[in-house]
Design a protein around this motif. Sequence first.
Motif, short mmCIF file in Angstrom:
data_model
loop_
_atom_site.label_atom_id
_atom_site.label_comp_id
_atom_site.label_asym_id
_atom_site.label_seq_id
_atom_site.Cartn_x
_atom_site.Cartn_y
_atom_site.Cartn_z
N TYR A 1 -0.48 -11.57 0.93
CA TYR A 1 0.60 -12.02 0.05
C TYR A 1 1.89 -11.27 0.33
O TYR A 1 1.88 -10.10 0.69
N TYR A 2 3.01 -11.95 0.10
CA TYR A 2 4.31 -11.32 0.26
C TYR A 2 4.60 -10.40 -0.93
O TYR A 2 4.17 -10.64 -2.05
N ALA A 3 5.36 -9.36 -0.64
CA ALA A 3 5.88 -8.51 -1.71
C ALA A 3 7.23 -9.03 -2.17
O ALA A 3 7.94 -9.71 -1.42
N SER A 4 7.56 -8.70 -3.40
CA SER A 4 8.91 -8.90 -3.91
C SER A 4 9.45 -7.53 -4.30
O SER A 4 8.68 -6.61 -4.57
N TRP A 5 10.77 -7.41 -4.33
CA TRP A 5 11.39 -6.12 -4.60
C TRP A 5 12.41 -6.23 -5.73
O TRP A 5 13.15 -7.22 -5.82
N TYR A 6 12.45 -5.20 -6.57
CA TYR A 6 13.32 -5.17 -7.72
C TYR A 6 14.09 -3.85 -7.74
O TYR A 6 13.54 -2.80 -7.43
N GLN A 7 15.35 -3.95 -8.14
CA GLN A 7 16.20 -2.79 -8.30
C GLN A 7 16.41 -2.56 -9.80
O GLN A 7 16.74 -3.49 -10.53
#
Lengths: 121, 108
Positions: free
Chosen positions: B30-36
């Motif tokens: 699965y792909y990762a998602s990124w949050y700031q």
Amino acid sequence: EVQLVQSGAEVKKPGESLKISCKGSGYSFTSYWIGWVRQMPGKGLEWMGIIYPGDSDTRYSPSFQGQVTISADKSISTAYLQWSSLKASDTAMYYCVRQIRGLRMYYFDYWGQGTLVTVSS
Amino acid sequence: SSELTQDPAVSVALGQTVRITCQGDSLRSYYASWYQQKPGQAPVLVIYGKNNRPSGIPDRFSGSSSGNTASLTITGAQAEDEADYYCNSRDSSGNLVVFGGGTKLTVL
């Protein structure tokens, strides 16, 4: 414009019940999953669970199963997170999120502003 | 405990390139998602899927993946990029969501 607007900060005593809300606007509320994310003071993000307002299908993280209840009222485009008996360890910021579920990914494209819950005697 | 592992802290000189990594078995599928997340603010999605940026996210942010590791790269870090960064993905079962523990990025 997509918006998730959460209810205001709460101060409660241990053992009390609580229901916080998240109102969606600017999109079809019944067509997207809504999730809840906890952030304890000074700590990271924890996924609690999600609900599909279209049919109220609900999933919980094992860490939160039985500890909280997630629900939604599609007639007013609002999702809820509920506790029946709060503990001091429930003190945290709670975010609602719009969760996108793709074939190989889950991600949160919109976040509410957060609801701070403080539980103290 | 998290199924996704991030370095607790990373630093970068102003204008330089920094890579923030996220490791976990689920990332093989699965792909990762990124949050700031900046202090006192809600997190903001910066990267999702293979390497997609939501509208309004500067193109200095990019994502990549190899094996069990996903990476967020900031090319030419700016002072305003100083924040906590979290990855997330589907868990190994594919049904739930997990977050990494977060990386605090300091821009020197």
